[in-house]
Design an enzyme around this catalytic site. Structure first.
Site, PDB file in Angstrom:
ATOM      1  N   SER A 110     -62.129  -6.050 -45.241  1.00 26.70           N
ATOM      2  CA  SER A 110     -62.419  -7.351 -45.807  1.00 26.70           C
ATOM      3  C   SER A 110     -61.333  -8.327 -45.332  1.00 26.70           C
ATOM      4  O   SER A 110     -60.153  -8.044 -45.439  1.00 26.70           O
ATOM      5  CB  SER A 110     -62.409  -7.235 -47.321  1.00 26.70           C
ATOM      6  OG  SER A 110     -62.567  -8.508 -47.852  1.00 26.70           O
ATOM      7  N   GLY A 111     -61.751  -9.463 -44.788  1.00 24.75           N
ATOM      8  CA  GLY A 111     -60.782 -10.459 -44.329  1.00 24.75           C
ATOM      9  C   GLY A 111     -60.363 -10.256 -42.886  1.00 24.75           C
ATOM     10  O   GLY A 111     -59.523 -10.989 -42.383  1.00 24.75           O
ATOM     11  N   THR A 115     -67.255 -11.869 -40.586  1.00 24.98           N
ATOM     12  CA  THR A 115     -68.248 -12.926 -40.769  1.00 24.98           C
ATOM     13  C   THR A 115     -68.023 -14.029 -39.737  1.00 24.98           C
ATOM     14  O   THR A 115     -68.975 -14.533 -39.146  1.00 24.98           O
ATOM     15  CB  THR A 115     -68.155 -13.469 -42.194  1.00 24.98           C
ATOM     16  OG1 THR A 115     -68.252 -12.365 -43.075  1.00 24.98           O
ATOM     17  CG2 THR A 115     -69.258 -14.437 -42.481  1.00 24.98           C
ATOM     18  N   ASN A 160     -59.502 -12.233 -49.053  1.00 29.57           N
ATOM     19  CA  ASN A 160     -60.199 -13.213 -48.214  1.00 29.57           C
ATOM     20  C   ASN A 160     -60.753 -14.308 -49.120  1.00 29.57           C
ATOM     21  O   ASN A 160     -61.380 -14.024 -50.130  1.00 29.57           O
ATOM     22  CB  ASN A 160     -61.350 -12.477 -47.481  1.00 29.57           C
ATOM     23  CG  ASN A 160     -62.106 -13.390 -46.538  1.00 29.57           C
ATOM     24  OD1 ASN A 160     -61.844 -14.591 -46.486  1.00 29.57           O
ATOM     25  ND2 ASN A 160     -63.021 -12.812 -45.792  1.00 29.57           N
ATOM     26  N   SER A 163     -64.860 -14.099 -48.923  1.00 24.78           N
ATOM     27  CA  SER A 163     -65.243 -12.721 -48.651  1.00 24.78           C
ATOM     28  C   SER A 163     -66.733 -12.515 -48.917  1.00 24.78           C
ATOM     29  O   SER A 163     -67.249 -12.934 -49.948  1.00 24.78           O
ATOM     30  CB  SER A 163     -64.417 -11.819 -49.552  1.00 24.78           C
ATOM     31  OG  SER A 163     -64.803 -10.491 -49.363  1.00 24.78           O
ATOM     32  N   SER A 164     -67.415 -11.880 -47.961  1.00 23.20           N
ATOM     33  CA  SER A 164     -68.844 -11.617 -48.189  1.00 23.20           C
ATOM     34  C   SER A 164     -68.938 -10.463 -49.173  1.00 23.20           C
ATOM     35  O   SER A 164     -68.353  -9.412 -48.948  1.00 23.20           O
ATOM     36  CB  SER A 164     -69.527 -11.212 -46.890  1.00 23.20           C
ATOM     37  OG  SER A 164     -68.994 -11.926 -45.821  1.00 23.20           O
ATOM     38  N   GLY A 390     -66.297  -3.753 -44.747  1.00 23.71           N
ATOM     39  CA  GLY A 390     -65.597  -2.667 -44.081  1.00 23.71           C
ATOM     40  C   GLY A 390     -65.116  -1.633 -45.071  1.00 23.71           C
ATOM     41  O   GLY A 390     -65.342  -1.731 -46.293  1.00 23.71           O
ATOM     42  N   GLU A 392     -63.068   0.299 -47.609  1.00 27.58           N
ATOM     43  CA  GLU A 392     -62.227  -0.269 -48.671  1.00 27.58           C
ATOM     44  C   GLU A 392     -61.458   0.824 -49.388  1.00 27.58           C
ATOM     45  O   GLU A 392     -62.025   1.814 -49.813  1.00 27.58           O
ATOM     46  CB  GLU A 392     -63.093  -1.028 -49.686  1.00 27.58           C
ATOM     47  CG  GLU A 392     -63.571  -2.353 -49.169  1.00 27.58           C
ATOM     48  CD  GLU A 392     -64.363  -3.152 -50.188  1.00 27.58           C
ATOM     49  OE1 GLU A 392     -64.653  -2.618 -51.267  1.00 27.58           O
ATOM     50  OE2 GLU A 392     -64.688  -4.307 -49.874  1.00 27.58           O
TER      51      GLU A 392
HETATM   52  N1  LIG Z   1     -61.612 -15.988 -34.918  1.00 31.74           N
HETATM   53  C1  LIG Z   1     -61.009 -16.593 -35.934  1.00 31.74           C
HETATM   54  N2  LIG Z   1     -60.319 -17.726 -35.745  1.00 31.74           N
HETATM   55  C2  LIG Z   1     -59.715 -18.330 -36.761  1.00 31.74           C
HETATM   56  N3  LIG Z   1     -59.742 -17.892 -38.031  1.00 31.74           N
HETATM   57  C3  LIG Z   1     -60.402 -16.768 -38.300  1.00 31.74           C
HETATM   58  C4  LIG Z   1     -61.094 -16.070 -37.272  1.00 31.74           C
HETATM   59  N4  LIG Z   1     -61.652 -14.979 -37.824  1.00 31.74           N
HETATM   60  C5  LIG Z   1     -61.358 -15.025 -39.151  1.00 31.74           C
HETATM   61  N5  LIG Z   1     -60.594 -16.093 -39.437  1.00 31.74           N
HETATM   62  C6  LIG Z   1     -60.067 -16.469 -40.744  1.00 31.74           C
HETATM   63  O1  LIG Z   1     -60.087 -15.338 -41.579  1.00 31.74           O
HETATM   64  C7  LIG Z   1     -60.842 -15.566 -42.753  1.00 31.74           C
HETATM   65  C8  LIG Z   1     -61.618 -14.327 -43.139  1.00 31.74           C
HETATM   66  O2  LIG Z   1     -62.608 -14.048 -42.185  1.00 31.74           O
HETATM   67  P1  LIG Z   1     -64.006 -13.424 -42.566  1.00 31.74           P
HETATM   68  O3  LIG Z   1     -64.803 -13.427 -41.353  1.00 31.74           O
HETATM   69  O4  LIG Z   1     -64.567 -14.068 -43.761  1.00 31.74           O
HETATM   70  O5  LIG Z   1     -63.607 -11.946 -42.925  1.00 31.74           O
HETATM   71  P2  LIG Z   1     -64.548 -10.754 -43.313  1.00 31.74           P
HETATM   72  O6  LIG Z   1     -65.954 -11.215 -43.164  1.00 31.74           O
HETATM   73  O7  LIG Z   1     -64.189  -9.689 -42.346  1.00 31.74           O
HETATM   74  O8  LIG Z   1     -64.203 -10.392 -44.670  1.00 31.74           O
HETATM   75  C9  LIG Z   1     -61.755 -16.716 -42.407  1.00 31.74           C
HETATM   76  O9  LIG Z   1     -62.043 -17.458 -43.542  1.00 31.74           O
HETATM   77  C10 LIG Z   1     -60.892 -17.514 -41.422  1.00 31.74           C
HETATM   78  O10 LIG Z   1     -60.027 -18.364 -42.117  1.00 31.74           O
HETATM   79 MG   LIG Z   2     -67.383 -11.346 -44.521  1.00 30.06          MG
END
Ligand SMILES: Nc1ncnc2c1ncn2[C@@H]1O[C@H](COP(=O)(O)OP(=O)(O)O)[C@@H](O)[C@H]1O
Ligand SMILES: [Mg+2]
Length: 1107
Positions: A110-111, A115, A160, A163-164, A390, A392
């Protein structure tokens, strides 16, 4: 514009190594160091073969611009530095060009950026695929489904801020051209417990906060909500506001996205009503009330909230109230109602809220699918994007973590399977011998969880369905019995002595050794969560709601469809959907993005090595590298390989003529690379060790430097030589010019000296001759001068004498003349003064008159009577004479003119005169008729055999025969008729057949009417009561109106001795049968051109529009 073809490679300007496969030596430390080095240089992407590792930068990097998209578009995977776009491009192109369905599997904690990665993939594909209004709408809908789902399915967690809290798999569908057609979204296991309770430092789903901050006052009132978060028990307050998240703005974004995706206004409103109802449910509180039988019963504390919920959802308040206080159990046709105590009532309330919300979420996904589903039935290519939570590991891991980790376990399995499969396939394709690879297969862990007979999920289901008291502890006991011997299952209660002394393993827990690490699960809550129980009374109450959306969310509440069978448990539902997903993924070509979280602080620039190490371990990345380079670490197609290294061997440099493969063979032989280090595939060279590749790279670098020196050397030599040649050439030119100049100067000097000497000699000679000549000439001149002086003196003397003589003669003549004049004047003076003046006057006058007449004779104007010219008068006293003379002359020439006329011409002029008297200055049409000769018989009836009958019927002389338009009395339309005028009659005949239609004796014609305008309409009025007048007056239009009216007038006058009255007026009455109709001429429109139109307006009015 043709792009300049620049051959680049991943190997250029590499920071660390861009592909972990090339890492040497390969171990955890070097792996992490390489990642860190790249991360520190803003290179967040690194490959393992075709897998992309992405390290979350936690800040925006300038690597996603449209220019970057263009850079990666249509480039080979290894051509540029590692990027998520390269993977997206590869996937999209292989989908479009090779017709292979793709899936993009994004995993990570997560984070870690899953996404974001999925959004980047989607936006890249959207940017490079087809364009056009329809395609753009599909793209927009697909992209806009994200904000909606994120509002309802994402929340701030400690890991995050966005977070989804659900798993998402989205199939994007394309047509054969690669244009997007639509999509299908599947969602997995929304973390619904968050609706009623959130861990510390975390928030509920975004939508609640967005609604309260972003909705207008009006909307809030409608939803019976208040803006203050603290009013709602379900909203945790400690982190209600998150830095960097603007809930109000996001609310607008979500509303807008809903609209784009295709939600109707009323649907969006219904959704918000459900959200409001969930929020308000949390505010219902219960208090205990003792009953007579000693049992505790719960009562709702404050019914106001309940009332509002009921108003919002259209549920009968008493029904809902009852559902919160009683539970009805149906068993064998018997209904038993038991009261709920306070704890049970709270449980029921929360279960309702969770169910309401999670069902709403599933409804939303379905609703979005309905909008974005492909409209056509053509065969589709599919690109699936999987963004799933992912692995956890928390301090307290419960049912949810168990389920999530199970899902990751399955994903890891297909990852291993597919990567190995792909590797093997490539070896077969390239005809390279396959070497067996040792790796950890986690199928055994999957089996521990999902096995249908003794898997953990099956045990849990069995426990939930078992009659008797079922608790989490009984479930654990069962597990201990069944799974005790499993290698990956650990529990203290099991009889397996291994863990009896393991204090890190509490009694109420079991531990599973997942592929990614050991996880300790608290058994508490497993049974409840698996059951996912919602009391039937509540679902029935919901079904009774008049709110259509809520009603549709609880179909099982319909009493007509009562189903005593238990609904499938949460665990088995999830297992089934994971199985479908895996089946789906296996049919597609996989592309992996493995996201790594560099630190726990959501901060940029921090790379926590132990955290990364942990992730690398459980993601099995090292294993991945090992698998990838088990046989050969590096492979490259022959052409780019030869292109890159051809400078290392004389035969291949600068050009190799034969096939690329033999070029590479020659090259490798020349370089004496040990044969076991490489192998020749069909289209690629396989290099076993990264060392060999780096040796090649080093040699290349060295050679490039040598080549650069060589080029430099040759260039410098060339430059110096050309400079030298230029100097030499210039020197010759300058010397030549200088010599020429010197010689020229010397020659000029010699030449001028010679000239000077020459001229002196010539001068001296000439002067000598001149002197002699001058002497001779002077002698001659002296003699002549003396003679001339002598002759001059003689001549002057003679001239003087002659002049004296002439002067004397002239004086005598003058004196004589004066004397004679004096004598004559004295003699005639007495006659002259008395009558000389008068005589002179008369004489002069006579001369003037004579001259006037003589001049007039020559200046006479022409004999044309219309010639207005007359010479101007020369003297005022001749004025009257001059006028008289003009008059006489005009009369005379008119007479002369008339005398030429024959009788017939006279008649014509009489007629013209008559016409002038009748119409001049009265009818606007008149002037245009003056120039037209009056021909009368325009239609030559005699000559046309068609009219033979007509001709025979008429005995008299025909004065007019002409085709006219007869205006229909009833409707104003016109028909062509032959108009005949004889001495006594007026006849109308059909133009085609010549048959006589009507005959009117001239005595019956009383009047002719017409307008004053420029049209050819005229009415012929008939005597009232006469036979001809029975149908009424005639209305005609003719091109020769003036002639016809004149002839009619004259004929009538000569035959009846009566003057026919001619009325000229823009409004006159005609008699049509019984009606008196007014014919009115108006200034018409220009629509019909220059033709006047006639229209019967009503009984009393016929309108003629004259343009
Ligand atoms: N490629 C990227 N460039 C800049 N910031 C990113 C990038 N990927 C993730 N982040 C930052 O990390 C945070 C968490 O990403 P997210 O995709 O929501 O994580 P996950 O879906 O894996 O939990 C996003 O809100 C963003 O601020
Ligand atoms: Mg997500």
């Amino acid at each position: 514009m043709a792009k300049m073809e620049v051959k680049t490679s991943l190997l250029d300007n590499m920071i660390g190594v861009g592909d972990m496969v090339l890492l040497e030596p390969l171990n955890e430390e070097t792996f992490i160091n390489n990642l860190k080095k790249r991360f520190d240089h803003n290179e967040i992407y690194t490959y393992i073969g075709s897998v992309v590792i992405s390290v979350n930068p936690y800040r925006s990097l300038p690597i996603y611009s449209p220019e970057k998209v263009e850079d990666y578009r249509n480039r080979n995977f290894y051509e540029l530095s590692p990027h998520i776009f390269a993977l997206s491009d590869e996937a999209y192109r292989s989908l479009r060009d090779q017709d292979k369905d793709q899936c993009i599997l994004i995993t990570g904690e997560s984070g870690a950026g899953k996404t974001e990665a999925s959004k980047l993939v989607m936006s890249y594909v959207a940017a490079v695929c087809g364009k056009g209004a329809e395609v753009n709408q599909v793209k927009e809908q697909l992209l806009q489904s994200n904000p909606v789902l994120e509002a309802f399915g994402n929340a701030k967690t400690v890991r995050n801020d966005n977070s989804s809290r659900f798993g998402k798999y989205m199939d994007i569908e394309f047509d054969f051209k690669g244009d997007p057609l639509g999509g299908v979204i599947s969602n997995y296991l929304l973390e619904k417990s968050r609706v009623v309770k959130q861990p510390r430092g975390e928030r509920n789903f975004h939508v609640f906060y967005q609604l309260l901050s972003g909705a207008s006052e009006e909307l809030l009132n409608k939803l019976k909500l208040e803006r203050d978060f603290s009013r709602y028990n379900y909203l945790s307050l400690d982190s209600a506001r998150v830095n960097g998240i603007d809930d109000a703005a996001n609310f607008r974004t979500v509303r807008n996205a809903m609209q784009i995706v295709g939600f109707m206004d009323h649907e969006a409103e219904s959704v918000l009503e459900v959200v409001a109802a969930v929020l308000k449910l949390g505010n219902i509180e219960f208090k205990p009330e003792s009953r007579v039988n000693g049992l505790d019963e719960s009562k709702i504390k404050d019914k106001n909230e309940l009332k509002e919920i009921c108003e919002l959802t259209g549920i009968d308040q008493s029904v809902l109230e009852r559902a919160f206080s009683f539970r009805t159990v149906e068993a064998k046709q018997e209904k038993v109602s038991t009261t709920l105590n306070v704890a049970q009532a709270y449980y029921a309330r929360d279960a309702l809220a969770k169910n309401l919300y999670s069902r709403l979420f599933s409804w939303l996904v379905n609703r979005i699918n309905e909008s974005i589903k492909a409209q056509t039935k053509v065969r589709k290519k599919v690109m699936g994007v999987l963004d799933i939570y992912g692995f956890e590991i928390f301090e307290d891991n419960s049912f949810e973590q168990f389920i999530i980790n199970y899902c990751n376990e399955k994903l890891q399995q297909i990852f291993i399977e597919l990567t190995l499969k792909e590797e093997q396939e490539e070896y077969i394709r390239e005809d390279i011998e396959w070497t067996h690879i040792e790796y950890f297969n986690n199928a055994i862990i999957c089996d521990l969880i999902e096995n249908n007979t003794n898997g953990i999920l099956a045990m849990l289901d069995e426990e939930c369905l078992r009659p008797g008291t079922v608790t989490d502890e009984t479930f654990l006991e069962k597990l201990n019995q069944v799974c005790a011997t499993h290698q990956h299952f650990e529990s203290r209660m099991s009889k397996c002595s291994r863990f009896l002394n393991d204090t890190s393993l509490p009694h109420s827990c079991f531990r599973i050794q997942h592929y990614a690490g050991k996880v300790l699960y608290q058994v508490e809550g497993f049974v409840d969560k698996n059951n996912d129980l919602l009391y039937r009374d509540l679902s029935q109450a919901m079904w009774k709601a008049s709110h259509t959306l809520i009603k549709s969310l609880f179909p099982e509440g319909n009493p007509a469809k009562i189903n005593l069978k238990r609904p499938p448990t949460a665990g088995s539902q999830f297992k089934a959907s994971v199985a479908t997903l895996m089946k789906n993924l296996q049919t597609k070509n996989p592309n992996y993005i493995r996201c790594i979280k560099p630190n726990d602080k959501k901060a940029a620039h921090i790379f926590n090595e132990s955290l990364v190490c942990h992730q690398i371990r459980y993601l099995g990345l090292l294993e991945n590298v090992r698998v990838r380079r088990a046989g050969y670490a590096f492979r490259q197609a022959y052409e780019p390989c030869l292109e890159r290294y051809k400078m290392l061997c004389k035969q291949t440099w600068p050009h190799w003529k034969g096939p690329a493969r033999s070029g590479v063979e020659v090259l490798f032989n020349e370089l004496e690379i040990p044969v076991e280090e490489y192998s020749f595939g069909r289209s690629k060279i396989f290099i076993r060790n990264p060392r060999t590749l780096f040796k090649l790279e080093d040699l290349r670098k060295q050679r490039l430097e040598d080549l650069a020196t060589l080029i430099q050397k040759i260039y410098r030599g060339w430059k110096c030589r050309t400079h030298f040649l230029l100097m030499k050439k210039s020197q010759i030119v300058i010397a030549a010019w200088f010599r020429r100049f010197a010689q020229q100067k010397k020659y000029q000097q010699t030449k001028s000296s010679a000239l000077v000497i020459q001229s002196y000699i010539r001068g001296w000679k000439a002067r000598k001759i001149l002197r002699e000549l001058k002497h001779q000439k002077r002698c001659k001149e002296a003699a002549t001068t003396i003679a001339a002086y002598w002759h001059g003196t003689q001549a002057r003397r003679e001239l003087k004498r002659l002049k004296e003589e002439a002067r004397r003669k002239h004086a005598v003549a003058v004196i004589w003349a004066y004397w004679l004049g004096l004598k004559v004047r004295r003699e005639y003076r007495k006659f002259f003064r008395a009558n000389a003046g008068k005589k002179i006057y008369e004489f002069t006058l006579q001369r003037i008159i004579q001259k006037y007449f003589l001049e007039m004779k020559n200046k006479m104007p022409s004999l044309s009577p219309i010639d207005k010219n007359w010479p101007s008068r020369p003297y005022l006293f001749l004025d009257s004479t001059h006028k008289e003379l003009k008059r006489i002359f005009h009369l005379w020439r008119c007479k002369k003119y008339r005398d030429q006329f024959t009788d017939q011409q006279k008649l014509i002029y009489e007629e013209k005169l008559e016409a002038s008297e009748l119409f001049k200055d009265k009818k606007a049409l008149y002037p245009s008729s003056v120039g037209q000769p009056f021909q009368g018989a325009y239609l030559e009836i005699n000559k046309n055999p068609k009219y033979k009958k007509l001709k025979d019927a008429i005995e008299e002389k025909i004065i007019i025969a002409e085709v006219v338009n007869k205006i229909n009395r009833a409707n104003g339309k016109s028909t062509s008729r032959i108009f005949l005028l004889t001495n006594n009659n007026l006849l109308l005949a059909d133009q085609k057949s010549g048959q006589i239609k009507s005959e009117v004796p001239l005595v019956d014609v009383t009047k002719v009417s017409m307008s004053s305008q420029n049209d050819g309409f005229f009415a012929v009025h008939l005597k009232e009561g006469s036979e001809a007048a029975s149908k009424g007056d005639f209305l005609f239009s003719s091109d020769h109106l003036i002639e016809m009216a004149t002839k009619l007038y004259r004929t009538t006058l000569s035959q009846t001795k009566q003057k026919l009255s001619i009325e000229i007026s823009d409004e006159f009455l005609v008699q049509f049968r019984q009606d008196k109709v007014c014919v009115k001429f108006i200034q018409g429109n220009q629509k019909n051109g220059s033709v006047p139109t006639c229209k019967r307006k009503n009984n009393r009015l016929l309108e003629v529009a004259v343009p």
